[in-house]
Design a protein around this motif. Structure first.
Motif, mmCIF file in Angstrom:
data_model
loop_
_atom_site.group_PDB
_atom_site.id
_atom_site.type_symbol
_atom_site.label_atom_id
_atom_site.label_comp_id
_atom_site.label_asym_id
_atom_site.label_seq_id
_atom_site.Cartn_x
_atom_site.Cartn_y
_atom_site.Cartn_z
ATOM 1 N N TYR A 102 2.639 13.997 -9.714
ATOM 2 C CA TYR A 102 3.654 15.049 -9.800
ATOM 3 C C TYR A 102 4.161 15.195 -11.226
ATOM 4 C CZ TYR A 102 7.921 17.650 -8.905
ATOM 5 O OH TYR A 102 8.921 18.593 -8.941
ATOM 6 N N LEU A 103 4.428 14.047 -11.889
ATOM 7 C CA LEU A 103 4.931 14.114 -13.259
ATOM 8 C C LEU A 103 3.880 14.644 -14.233
ATOM 9 C CD1 LEU A 103 6.996 10.812 -13.420
ATOM 10 C CD2 LEU A 103 7.853 13.154 -13.302
ATOM 11 N N ILE A 104 2.622 14.289 -14.014
ATOM 12 C CA ILE A 104 1.551 14.818 -14.873
ATOM 13 C C ILE A 104 1.401 16.321 -14.674
ATOM 14 C CG2 ILE A 104 -0.951 14.811 -15.210
ATOM 15 C CD1 ILE A 104 -0.876 11.796 -14.718
ATOM 16 N N LYS A 105 1.510 16.772 -13.454
ATOM 17 C CA LYS A 105 1.348 18.201 -13.151
ATOM 18 C C LYS A 105 2.484 19.028 -13.754
ATOM 19 C CE LYS A 105 0.936 21.436 -9.347
ATOM 20 N NZ LYS A 105 1.024 21.612 -7.899
ATOM 21 N N HIS A 106 3.699 18.487 -13.757
ATOM 22 C CA HIS A 106 4.855 19.253 -14.228
ATOM 23 C C HIS A 106 5.288 18.871 -15.644
ATOM 24 C CE1 HIS A 106 5.113 19.907 -9.883
ATOM 25 N NE2 HIS A 106 5.577 21.081 -10.241
ATOM 26 N N ARG A 107 4.397 18.278 -16.414
ATOM 27 C CA ARG A 107 4.708 17.926 -17.787
ATOM 28 C C ARG A 107 4.767 19.182 -18.637
ATOM 29 N NH1 ARG A 107 0.837 14.047 -21.080
ATOM 30 N NH2 ARG A 107 -0.125 14.187 -19.048
ATOM 31 N N LYS A 108 5.694 19.209 -19.568
ATOM 32 C CA LYS A 108 5.810 20.397 -20.420
ATOM 33 C C LYS A 108 5.208 20.158 -21.775
ATOM 34 C CE LYS A 108 9.857 22.255 -18.226
ATOM 35 N NZ LYS A 108 11.186 22.718 -18.342
ATOM 36 N N LEU A 145 0.824 -1.208 0.000
ATOM 37 C CA LEU A 145 0.000 0.000 0.000
ATOM 38 C C LEU A 145 0.861 1.261 0.000
ATOM 39 C CD1 LEU A 145 -2.875 1.202 0.193
ATOM 40 C CD2 LEU A 145 -2.578 1.182 2.665
ATOM 41 N N ILE A 146 1.905 1.280 0.807
ATOM 42 C CA ILE A 146 2.803 2.445 0.842
ATOM 43 C C ILE A 146 3.476 2.624 -0.519
ATOM 44 C CG2 ILE A 146 4.908 3.369 1.880
ATOM 45 C CD1 ILE A 146 4.021 2.026 4.504
ATOM 46 N N PHE A 147 3.885 1.515 -1.145
ATOM 47 C CA PHE A 147 4.506 1.584 -2.464
ATOM 48 C C PHE A 147 3.515 2.122 -3.493
ATOM 49 C CE2 PHE A 147 5.778 -0.646 -6.458
ATOM 50 C CZ PHE A 147 6.927 0.094 -6.689
ATOM 51 N N LEU A 148 2.274 1.693 -3.413
ATOM 52 C CA LEU A 148 1.255 2.174 -4.340
ATOM 53 C C LEU A 148 1.021 3.674 -4.160
ATOM 54 C CD1 LEU A 148 -0.848 1.379 -6.491
ATOM 55 C CD2 LEU A 148 -2.451 1.043 -4.625
ATOM 56 N N VAL A 149 0.965 4.140 -2.927
ATOM 57 C CA VAL A 149 0.798 5.569 -2.662
ATOM 58 C C VAL A 149 1.978 6.354 -3.230
ATOM 59 C CG1 VAL A 149 0.751 7.299 -0.819
ATOM 60 C CG2 VAL A 149 -0.700 5.282 -0.663
ATOM 61 N N TYR A 150 3.193 5.817 -3.060
ATOM 62 C CA TYR A 150 4.389 6.467 -3.604
ATOM 63 C C TYR A 150 4.290 6.599 -5.126
ATOM 64 C CZ TYR A 150 9.220 6.906 -5.168
ATOM 65 O OH TYR A 150 10.358 7.294 -5.806
ATOM 66 N N LEU A 151 3.887 5.524 -5.794
ATOM 67 C CA LEU A 151 3.770 5.574 -7.253
ATOM 68 C C LEU A 151 2.688 6.544 -7.710
ATOM 69 C CD1 LEU A 151 4.223 1.852 -8.293
ATOM 70 C CD2 LEU A 151 5.855 3.720 -8.489
ATOM 71 N N VAL A 152 1.575 6.613 -6.993
ATOM 72 C CA VAL A 152 0.496 7.548 -7.350
ATOM 73 C C VAL A 152 0.970 8.995 -7.187
ATOM 74 C CG1 VAL A 152 -1.773 8.402 -6.625
ATOM 75 C CG2 VAL A 152 -1.386 5.954 -6.909
ATOM 76 N N ILE A 153 1.670 9.284 -6.105
ATOM 77 C CA ILE A 153 2.167 10.645 -5.873
ATOM 78 C C ILE A 153 3.167 11.029 -6.959
ATOM 79 C CG2 ILE A 153 3.599 12.048 -4.335
ATOM 80 C CD1 ILE A 153 2.191 10.637 -2.002
ATOM 81 N N CYS A 154 4.069 10.122 -7.299
ATOM 82 C CA CYS A 154 5.039 10.411 -8.359
ATOM 83 C C CYS A 154 4.348 10.622 -9.699
ATOM 84 C CB CYS A 154 6.059 9.275 -8.469
ATOM 85 S SG CYS A 154 7.208 9.197 -7.099
ATOM 86 N N THR A 155 3.348 9.823 -9.995
ATOM 87 C CA THR A 155 2.625 9.960 -11.260
ATOM 88 C C THR A 155 1.893 11.294 -11.329
ATOM 89 O OG1 THR A 155 2.335 7.566 -11.368
ATOM 90 C CG2 THR A 155 0.890 8.916 -12.740
#
Length: 70
Positions: A64-70, A52-62
């Motif tokens: 973040y990357l979607i938000k900062h996509r250029k 579950l912690i790993f899944l939360v980490y992957l969701v947060i990273c995803t």
């Protein structure tokens, strides 16, 4: 007159790290081995918690990357 200092542009750092992914995988394997060796029900509860912690980490990273996509 002296020239003004150049502007330093800071770029956000990517939060995703393969080291963290490897750490989660190693932790999961270690707990799995402990469950197999000790046959303890309490340690077995750590497996879904780590996942579950790993899944939360992957969701947060995803996100973040979607938000900062250029």
């Amino acid at each position: 007159m002296t020239d003004p200092d150049p502007v330093i542009e800071l770029t956000p750092k990517n939060p995703f790290s393969w080291k963290i992914v490897a750490l989660f995988v190693v932790a999961w394997v270690v707990v799995f081995a402990l469950v197999y060796q000790l046959k303890s029900g309490m340690i077995r509860l750590l497996l879904p918690l780590i996942a579950l912690i790993f899944l939360v980490y992957l969701v947060i990273c995803t996100l973040y990357l979607i938000k900062h996509r250029k």
